[in-house]
Design a protein around this motif. Structure first.
Motif, PDB file in Angstrom:
ATOM      1  N   LYS A   1       0.810  -1.217   0.000  1.00  9.88           N
ATOM      2  CA  LYS A   1       0.000   0.000   0.000  1.00  9.88           C
ATOM      3  C   LYS A   1       0.844   1.268   0.000  1.00  9.88           C
TER       4      LYS A   1
ATOM      5  N   SER B   1       4.983   4.002   5.052  1.00 16.98           N
ATOM      6  CA  SER B   1       4.407   4.636   6.236  1.00 16.98           C
ATOM      7  C   SER B   1       5.415   4.590   7.370  1.00 16.98           C
TER       8      SER B   1
ATOM      9  N   VAL C   1       5.539   4.192  11.492  1.00 18.99           N
ATOM     10  CA  VAL C   1       4.723   3.705  12.598  1.00 18.99           C
ATOM     11  C   VAL C   1       5.329   4.177  13.914  1.00 18.99           C
TER      12      VAL C   1
ATOM     13  N   ALA D   1      -3.960   2.942  14.866  1.00 25.00           N
ATOM     14  CA  ALA D   1      -4.370   1.669  14.289  1.00 25.00           C
ATOM     15  C   ALA D   1      -5.430   1.007  15.164  1.00 25.00           C
TER      16      ALA D   1
ATOM     17  N   VAL E   1      -0.138   5.104  12.592  1.00 28.44           N
ATOM     18  CA  VAL E   1       0.404   4.881  11.253  1.00 28.44           C
ATOM     19  C   VAL E   1       0.327   6.190  10.474  1.00 28.44           C
TER      20      VAL E   1
ATOM     21  N   SER F   1      -5.258  -4.435  12.021  1.00 27.53           N
ATOM     22  CA  SER F   1      -6.435  -3.729  12.515  1.00 27.53           C
ATOM     23  C   SER F   1      -7.222  -3.246  11.300  1.00 27.53           C
TER      24      SER F   1
ATOM     25  N   ASP G   1      -8.026  -2.843   7.732  1.00 22.24           N
ATOM     26  CA  ASP G   1      -7.182  -2.942   6.542  1.00 22.24           C
ATOM     27  C   ASP G   1      -5.747  -2.534   6.808  1.00 22.24           C
ATOM     28  N   THR G   2      -5.459  -2.148   8.054  1.00 25.37           N
ATOM     29  CA  THR G   2      -4.121  -1.654   8.398  1.00 25.37           C
ATOM     30  C   THR G   2      -3.260  -2.775   8.956  1.00 25.37           C
TER      31      THR G   2
ATOM     32  N   TYR H   1       0.598  -3.484  10.452  1.00 26.80           N
ATOM     33  CA  TYR H   1       1.753  -2.753  10.972  1.00 26.80           C
ATOM     34  C   TYR H   1       2.537  -3.647  11.908  1.00 26.80           C
TER      35      TYR H   1
END
Length: 583
Positions: free
Chosen positions: A209, A212, A214, A248, A265, A438, A440-441, A443
């Protein structure tokens, strides 16, 4: 001393005690400050009437190209023991140039307040002015429309502290008590919460995606009651741009004395380098659209600024202590990913040169030991090697493992890392993560970090260390056998003494040995693999290995290269060079 003050002091003392013993990632504990951002509420209460008090929670003065958004959130408290109606008033702001604007009330503002409780009132308006003016005063004005001309009575005027005014994401937080160094514990007193916050880790992730950053925050409940962690986000600031990040975990509840992790995120660019982070909280305003429909207008207000060391997201913010191979990693006790009765140890780390591919491969082996009396699922730990220059190389776990570790036993899991040919392995740091999902996330959450030693590749030794096996080569020979098909078949004969670590459970997913035959000019002419466990494995004593080479001519000298090999989760065959037999 009144009861309210006693409770406040008790909470601060308990918070300090919790933070002093807080479980940061164990390899990094020495690098995180446990100093408490000790701050009671800085919001001053003002008597609006003989029944209610007010205090300012947030003030917005966000200037755009041709307009300015002006807003305020007010807390109003009922000081009586009966339900009280919210007084009728207009909320006005005065600018430094003397111009006054009336803020519109949110359609969801409450009309009454229960005894001894408080409510929040939200106000907002857009002023069509192109210049950037400062706020100077906030006024509560009673307007009597029943008389002519209308009568205005100022109930309360409050001078506005410039440090409390938020001018949008580009704002600079200047209040001294809200300026923090990385690792400092802090609270958010403006939210009327006792929850404490500790920045623990910041790292960059590259996924399908995009890129990012975190940020991992430990939240602590120092009270004797359950606490809900208030809604907050974090904005990452560079020298020229602000990147907005969201939690998240949408909702987090802490039991008394409990600690958990929250991850923010922040979508970024690949070369983004944050200099600081703003802790922000959301405010909402609802405008009536008619027919009962409401339009929500949200904005975020900065509460604290966290200064970051240079290279924080790539090189890490936690000092990585030296690690000794084979010793248990003291994982952070806050994590729920690896059971407390499981020990994790790094038992091997080698860097191998791949001459044909132009890059190096690092191979790491982790031993998971189940100290309990029941089978324990094997956690899919994520790993990462970081060079001394700050370049991160993600680990690729072996393709398949057993489902669990049996009681009082160990299991070995291998990882591979693709490194540039220039990477020697000096000064490498190993990070361990749990992967979290979590919605669609996806991490990672830091479990531990340390500087790890790279083992020497002893390619001329008669002992092959292929954990959990020690293989002693007592004798060897290569022979060529002439077949009826008029071809030569090559076989390798090995006299072996194999010593396994009996605590480790080996299965069909265990690494294998690959034997590769090369002719006198270095061309590969045959290859075969043999297991170290299960059916068809290598045994103590004499082992004859067919090298699957069918040659029309007898070719000498020849050599057999021996590799440890496994398949990683990307379907790649990973090889670590062990030794060579030349004849």
């Amino acid at each position: 001393m009144n009861k309210k003050m006693k409770r406040s002091l008790a909470t601060i003392v308990l918070f300090a005690a919790l933070l002093t013993t807080a479980s940061f990632p164990a390899w990094a504990a020495e690098g995180v400050s446990s100093a408490v951002f000790a701050q009671t509420s800085t919001n001053t209460s003002y008597a609006l009437t003989d029944k209610v008090e007010v205090e300012i929670k947030s003030i917005l003065n966000q200037h755009e190209s041709d307009s300015t958004k002006l807003g305020a959130v007010i807390r109003i408290k009922n000081t009586t023991d009966k339900i009280t109606r919210v007084p009728d008033f207009e909320l006005r702001v005065r600018m430094a140039d003397g111009i006054e604007y009336t803020l519109q009330p949110s359609a969801k503002n409450p009309k009454s307040i229960l005894p001894k409780t408080q409510q929040e009132l939200s106000y907002l308006t857009n002023a069509e002015r192109s210049d950037d003016a400062e706020l100077s005063e906030l006024s509560f004005v009673d307007v009597d429309m029943e008389v002519y001309p209308k009568k205005e009575t100022t109930l309360l005027s409050v001078p506005v502290d410039a440090a409390l005014v938020w001018k949008g994401s580009d704002s600079t937080i200047t209040k001294a008590s809200a300026l923090l160094k990385w690792g400092e514990a802090f609270t958010l007193p403006s939210l009327r919460t006792s929850v404490g916050f500790i920045p623990v880790d910041i790292h960059k992730e590259i996924t399908a995606k995009g890129v990012s950053t975190v940020v991992q925050i430990q939240v602590v409940n120092p009270t004797n009651e359950r606490q809900t962690v208030p809604n907050f986000g974090i904005d990452g600031k560079t020298e020229s741009k602000v990147y907005s990040g969201d939690r998240a975990e949408a909702s987090v509840v802490l039991d008394p004395g409990e600690k958990k992790y929250i991850h923010i995120v922040i979508p970024t660019d690949l070369d983004t380098e944050f200099t600081s982070l703003n802790v922000v909280t959301p405010e909402s305003f609802f405008a009536s659209q008619g027919d009962g429909k409401l339009q929500e207008d949200t904005y975020r207000v900065g509460r604290a600024n966290i200064l970051l060391p240079v290279g924080a997201a790539t090189q890490g913010v936690i000092p990585a202590p030296d690690y000794t191979l084979g010793t248990p990693v003291k994982l952070d006790s806050t994590n729920k990913f690896v059971p407390s009765n499981v020990d994790v140890s790094l038992v091997e780390l080698h860097v191998t040169n791949n001459e044909d591919d132009g890059f190096n491969t690092a191979v790491a082996k982790f031993k998971l030991t189940n100290n309990s009396d029941r089978p324990v699922p094997i956690p899919a730990i994520q790993t990462e090697l970081v060079s001394k220059d700050g370049f991160a190389y993600g680990g690729r776990r072996q393709l398949a493992t057993a489902l669990s570790v049996v009681p009082k036993a160990s299991y070995v899991v291998s990882y591979s890392y693709a490194l540039p040919a220039s990477e020697t392995g000096e000064g490498l740091k190993m990070n361990l993560y749990s992967q979290q999902v979590s919605g669609d996330t996806v991490y990672k959450s830091l479990l531990a970090t340390a500087k790890v030693p790279v083992q020497d590749n002893e390619t001329t030794s008669k002992v092959l260390n292929v954990y959990p096996y020690e293989i002693n080569i007592k004798d060897w020979s290569i022979s060529a056998i002439y077949q009826a098909s008029l071809t030569y078949d090559y076989k390798l004969k090995l006299e072996l003494d194999i010593k396994p670590d009996k605590q480790v459970t080996a299965d069909k997913y265990n690494n294998m040995l690959s034997f590769e035959l090369f002719d006198k000019v270095g061309n590969p002419v045959g290859k075969t693999t043999r297991d170290l466990s299960g059916e068809g494995r290598l045994y103590n004593g004499t082992n004859t290995i067919d090298l699957s080479a069918r040659s029309g001519q007898l070719d000498f000298p020849i050599q057999v290269k021996v590799y440890e090999t496994f398949t990683n989760e990307y379907g790649e065959t990973v090889k670590r060079f062990l030794t060579t037999f030349k004849q």
